[in-house]
Motif scaffolding. Structure first.
Motif, PDB file in Angstrom:
ATOM      1  N   LEU A  93      55.628  72.819   6.955  1.00 58.08           N
ATOM      2  CA  LEU A  93      56.344  71.651   7.494  1.00 58.08           C
ATOM      3  C   LEU A  93      57.048  71.826   8.794  1.00 58.08           C
ATOM      4  CD1 LEU A  93      58.973  70.446   4.587  1.00 58.08           C
ATOM      5  CD2 LEU A  93      56.941  69.344   5.364  1.00 58.08           C
ATOM      6  N   PHE A  94      57.154  72.974   9.164  1.00 56.06           N
ATOM      7  CA  PHE A  94      57.815  73.332  10.733  1.00 56.06           C
ATOM      8  C   PHE A  94      56.633  72.960  11.807  1.00 56.06           C
ATOM      9  CE2 PHE A  94      59.780  76.009  13.856  1.00 56.06           C
ATOM     10  CZ  PHE A  94      60.972  75.363  13.750  1.00 56.06           C
ATOM     11  N   THR A  95      55.257  73.154  11.206  1.00 50.48           N
ATOM     12  CA  THR A  95      54.490  72.899  12.568  1.00 50.48           C
ATOM     13  C   THR A  95      53.358  71.908  12.077  1.00 50.48           C
ATOM     14  OG1 THR A  95      52.961  74.567  11.348  1.00 50.48           O
ATOM     15  CG2 THR A  95      54.336  75.314  13.414  1.00 50.48           C
ATOM     16  N   SER A  96      53.246  71.212  10.876  1.00 47.72           N
ATOM     17  CA  SER A  96      52.441  70.257  10.437  1.00 47.72           C
ATOM     18  C   SER A  96      52.888  68.787  11.075  1.00 47.72           C
ATOM     19  CB  SER A  96      52.150  70.106   9.168  1.00 47.72           C
ATOM     20  OG  SER A  96      53.490  69.603   8.604  1.00 47.72           O
ATOM     21  N   ARG A 103      52.912  64.143   3.446  1.00 49.88           N
ATOM     22  CA  ARG A 103      52.572  64.478   2.028  1.00 49.88           C
ATOM     23  C   ARG A 103      52.996  65.723   1.652  1.00 49.88           C
ATOM     24  NH1 ARG A 103      48.918  68.012  -0.534  1.00 49.88           N
ATOM     25  NH2 ARG A 103      47.953  67.162  -2.541  1.00 49.88           N
ATOM     26  N   GLN A 104      53.125  66.858   2.445  1.00 47.28           N
ATOM     27  CA  GLN A 104      53.888  68.230   2.136  1.00 47.28           C
ATOM     28  C   GLN A 104      55.191  68.022   2.047  1.00 47.28           C
ATOM     29  OE1 GLN A 104      50.970  69.721   1.314  1.00 47.28           O
ATOM     30  NE2 GLN A 104      52.206  71.431   1.899  1.00 47.28           N
ATOM     31  N   ARG A 105      55.915  67.067   2.756  1.00 47.47           N
ATOM     32  CA  ARG A 105      57.359  66.632   2.527  1.00 47.47           C
ATOM     33  C   ARG A 105      57.444  66.229   1.294  1.00 47.47           C
ATOM     34  NH1 ARG A 105      61.647  66.971   6.252  1.00 47.47           N
ATOM     35  NH2 ARG A 105      63.358  66.051   5.345  1.00 47.47           N
ATOM     36  N   ARG A 106      56.668  65.284   0.819  1.00 46.97           N
ATOM     37  CA  ARG A 106      56.858  64.568  -0.690  1.00 46.97           C
ATOM     38  C   ARG A 106      56.700  65.830  -1.889  1.00 46.97           C
ATOM     39  NH1 ARG A 106      53.427  60.558   1.523  1.00 46.97           N
ATOM     40  NH2 ARG A 106      51.482  61.472   0.201  1.00 46.97           N
ATOM     41  N   ARG A 254      51.205  79.027   0.360  1.00 48.36           N
ATOM     42  CA  ARG A 254      51.672  80.312   1.463  1.00 48.36           C
ATOM     43  C   ARG A 254      52.259  79.725   2.569  1.00 48.36           C
ATOM     44  NH1 ARG A 254      50.927  81.176   6.686  1.00 48.36           N
ATOM     45  NH2 ARG A 254      50.735  83.450   7.051  1.00 48.36           N
ATOM     46  N   ASP A 255      52.003  78.635   3.405  1.00 50.46           N
ATOM     47  CA  ASP A 255      52.256  78.107   4.515  1.00 50.46           C
ATOM     48  C   ASP A 255      53.844  77.726   4.449  1.00 50.46           C
ATOM     49  OD1 ASP A 255      49.887  78.883   5.578  1.00 50.46           O
ATOM     50  OD2 ASP A 255      49.249  76.696   5.633  1.00 50.46           O
ATOM     51  N   GLU A 256      53.905  76.984   3.166  1.00 46.71           N
ATOM     52  CA  GLU A 256      55.497  76.562   2.972  1.00 46.71           C
ATOM     53  C   GLU A 256      56.341  77.473   2.697  1.00 46.71           C
ATOM     54  OE1 GLU A 256      55.790  73.401   4.081  1.00 46.71           O
ATOM     55  OE2 GLU A 256      54.027  72.811   3.898  1.00 46.71           O
ATOM     56  N   ALA A 263      63.074  79.161   8.071  1.00 47.88           N
ATOM     57  CA  ALA A 263      64.120  78.252   8.236  1.00 47.88           C
ATOM     58  C   ALA A 263      65.191  78.672   7.422  1.00 47.88           C
ATOM     59  CB  ALA A 263      63.629  76.785   7.833  1.00 47.88           C
ATOM     60  N   GLY A 264      64.808  79.208   6.300  1.00 51.29           N
ATOM     61  CA  GLY A 264      65.990  79.597   5.232  1.00 51.29           C
ATOM     62  C   GLY A 264      66.853  80.889   5.536  1.00 51.29           C
ATOM     63  N   HIS A 265      66.257  81.785   6.300  1.00 51.12           N
ATOM     64  CA  HIS A 265      66.421  83.137   6.394  1.00 51.12           C
ATOM     65  C   HIS A 265      67.169  83.483   7.420  1.00 51.12           C
ATOM     66  CE1 HIS A 265      66.368  87.396   6.760  1.00 51.12           C
ATOM     67  NE2 HIS A 265      65.443  87.442   7.605  1.00 51.12           N
ATOM     68  N   GLU A 266      66.318  83.179   8.682  1.00 54.49           N
ATOM     69  CA  GLU A 266      66.799  83.317  10.011  1.00 54.49           C
ATOM     70  C   GLU A 266      68.045  82.445  10.498  1.00 54.49           C
ATOM     71  OE1 GLU A 266      66.072  84.770  14.280  1.00 54.49           O
ATOM     72  OE2 GLU A 266      65.402  85.744  12.383  1.00 54.49           O
ATOM     73  N   THR A 267      67.956  81.252  10.413  1.00 55.32           N
ATOM     74  CA  THR A 267      69.039  80.345  10.631  1.00 55.32           C
ATOM     75  C   THR A 267      70.463  80.604   9.994  1.00 55.32           C
ATOM     76  OG1 THR A 267      68.287  78.634   8.932  1.00 55.32           O
ATOM     77  CG2 THR A 267      67.398  78.386  11.344  1.00 55.32           C
TER      78      THR A 267
END
Length: 464
Positions: A93-96, A103-106, A254-256, A263-267
Motif C-alpha cells: 500500500l505504501f508504494t503501489s 484493489r489492495q486497499r479493498r 508478503r508486500d503488505e 507503518a505499524g512498528h516504526e511510527t
C-alpha cells in the motif's frame, strides 16, 4: 482549460540555490528547519530545487493540500524517492499506485474493522503488561529500544499470532537494518543500483533476504494449517476482491505484511517515545495522566474498552502527533499537468506537504511550540481547517491503520502510566528530532523508571 500560464499565480522562489545540487544541502542538513523557514519567509507555496533538474513545491495551505490529496489526487503519484523502498515493501500500500493500490486497499480493509481491532487491543495490553513487568524501580533504560520492542511484539502478535520473544529475534534486527538503509537511499539524490556491491547495498539485500525468509516461511506454514486464524495474516489470506473474486498471491501478501511492519512498528515506536519524553518535561501533564488512569483503571489490568474512557490520554497522543508527527513529510509527483487553486504544476514536479510545518503553524495552533494536550478538548479538530492537522495523511491514501495506531499508543501509554513514572536520565544529551524515514528522537532516549506504587504491584500481587 484555455487559460495560459500568465493567468496563474507564480509561487515564491527560494534564491541562492547551487548550480548543480540546488537546495539539496540545506534540505538534507535540516529538513524541518528548512521547510519551516520557507513558509515563514516566502509563504504557502514555495518553489525550490533538489538536484540539477527536480523542481519542488512546498505547500502549506490546507485548501491546496485538500486538492492534492483528495479532489485531484488522481493527477498525482508517490514521488520518485519512494522507489528506494520498493526492494523492501514491494508493491504494498505504501508504494503501489492507481488501480492496484485501490484493489489492495479493498482487500486489506477488513483487517482493520472494529471487531478485529478490539481483539488486537487485548494483544496490545497483554504484550505491554508482559514486557514492562520486568522493569525495576530506579532502572535506567533506553526507552526508545523498549518502545521498539513493545510495538514489534504487538505487530508480531496481531499479524502472525507469534509470541514476543520469537518475533524480536527473527524480525527485529534485520528490519531495523533495512529501515536505516532505506532512509539513507531515500535521502540520496544519486542512488547506486542494488546490483552494485557496495557495503550498504550488501547489508540492505541481506536484511531483506532475512525478512523474506521469515515471512514466506510463515505464509507457507499457514497455508498448510487447517486451523482458522483471526490475525492479520489469516484475514489477508482469506480476503477476496468483490469485483473479481480473486485473493492475493504470496508475493502480494508478503508486500503488505512488510508494509504493515514499516507503518505499524516504526511510527508507533516514535510516537510513544516522544510522548514519554514530553511527559517527562511536563510534570503537570503527567500528573493529570496519572489521575485519569488511576480513576478509570485503578489497580486492575487494563481492558480494551478502557480506550474510550481515557480522553486525556488520547489528547496526549494527539498532541504528541501534532508536535512530533512520525510521518513528517508527504511527497507527491504530478503525473500530468495539473491546476491546483491558482497554481499550475507540470508533469514531473514534486510536491512536498509537511505535517510538521502545518502543525506548528501559529495560524492554526496557539503556542505551537508548547505541549498542551488540553487544546484537543471541546471538538478542537472539528473547528480546524481540514488538513491543518494531518498526522495520518489524508484522502484515499490516508493511513489504513490510523485507528489501530491510535488505540495502540493510548493503551500502551496507559499500561505504563498505571505503574511507572519516567524521567530523563541525568546528564542526558539534548533531545532533538531526527528526520529520518520517520521522525525519531536523535540518539535515542535514556530514561529512569520509577515505580509509582511498589507495594501495590509486587510480583504475584493480586492487584497485578
Amino acid at each position: 482549460m484555455s487559460q495560459t500560464d500568465e493567468a496563474f499565480c507564480n509561487p515564491q522562489k527560494v534564491p541562492n540555490g547551487r548550480l548543480i545540487s540546488g537546495h539539496t544541502k540545506e534540505f538534507q542538513k535540516d529538513a524541518l528547519g528548512f521547510l519551516t523557514r520557507l513558509t515563514k519567509e516566502y509563504g504557502e507555496v514555495v518553489k525550490f530545487r533538489l538536484g540539477p533538474f527536480q523542481n519542488v513545491y512546498h505547500i502549506s495551505n490546507p485548501d491546496l493540500i485538500k486538492q492534492i490529496l483528495v479532489i485531484k489526487q488522481k493527477s498525482f503519484v508517490k514521488s520518485k524517492d519512494f522507489k528506494a523502498l520498493k526492494p523492501l515493501v514491494g508493491e504494498g500500500l505504501f508504494t503501489s499506485e492507481k488501480d492496484h493500490h485501490m484493489r489492495q486497499r479493498r482487500l486489506i480493509q477488513p483487517s482493520f474493522k472494529k471487531n478485529h481491532i478490539s481483539q488486537y487491543a487485548q494483544d496490545m495490553i497483554d504484550t505491554t503488561m508482559d514486557y514492562i513487568s520486568t522493569w525495576e524501580h530506579n532502572d535506567e533504560r533506553i526507552i526508545t529500544k523498549d518502545m521498539m520492542d513493545i510495538t514489534l511484539g504487538i505487530i508480531n502478535k496481531t499479524m502472525f499470532s507469534m509470541e514476543f520473544t520469537d518475533g524480536s529475534q527473527i524480525v527485529g534486527k534485520p528490519l531495523e537494518s533495512a529501515l536505516r538503509i532505506a532512509a539513507k537511499r531515500m535521502r540520496s539524490i544519486f542512488r547506486l543500483p542494488l546490483w552494485v556491491p557496495t557495503k550498504l547495498n550488501r547489508e540492505y539485500k541481506k536484511a531483506i533476504k532475512s525478512l523474506d525468509q521469515v515471512i514466506y516461511y510463515i505464509i507457507e506454514k499457514r497455508k498448510a494449517d487447517t486451523v482458522k486464524h483471526e490475525d492479520m495474516l489469516g484475514i489477508l489470506m482469506d480476503a477476496r476482491d468483490a469485483e473479481d473474486g480473486l485473493g492475493m498471491t504470496s508475493q502480494q501478501i508478503r508486500d503488505e505484511l512488510m508494509t504493515i511492519f514499516l507503518a505499524g512498528h516504526e511510527t508507533t515506536t516514535n510516537a510513544l517515545s516522544w510522548a514519554l519524553y514530553a511527559l517527562s518535561k511536563h510534570p503537570e501533564v503527567q500528573s493529570k495522566l496519572f489521575s485519569e488512569v488511576d480513576s478509570i483503571i485503578g489497580r486492575r489490568t487494563p481492558k480494551p474498552d478502557d480506550f474510550m474512557k481515557l480522553p486525556y490520554t488520547q489528547n496526549i497522543i494527539q498532541e504528541t502527533l501534532r508536535m512530533y508527527p512520525p510521518i513528517y513529510i508527504l511527497s507527491r509527483e504530478a503525473d500530468e499537468d495539473v491546476e491546483i487553486g491558482e497554481y499550475h504544476f507540470k508533469k514531473g514536479d514534486m510536491i512536498l506537504i509537511s505535517s510538521y510545518v502545518m502543525q506548528h503553524n501559529p495560524n492554526y495552533f496557539e503556542q505551537p511550540e508548547s505541549f498542551i494536550p488540553e487544546r484537543f478538548e471541546n471538538n478542537f479538530l472539528k473547528n480546524l481547517p481540514m488538513f491543518a492537522y494531518l498526522p495520518f495523511g489524508g484522502g484515499p491514501r490516508v493511513c489504513i491503520g490510523n485507528h489501530f495506531a491510535m488505540m495502540e499508543a493510548v493503551l500502551v501509554l496507559a499500561c505504563i502510566a498505571q505503574r511507572y513514572r519516567l524521567k530523563l536520565a541525568p546528564d542526558h544529551h539534548e533531545v532533538t528530532p531526527l528526520p529520518s524515514l520517520t521522525l525519531r528522537p536523535r540518539r535515542g532516549l535514556r530514561m529512569v523508571v520509577e515505580e509509582r506504587d511498589a507495594e501495590a504491584f509486587e510480583p504475584g500481587s493480586s492487584n497485578f
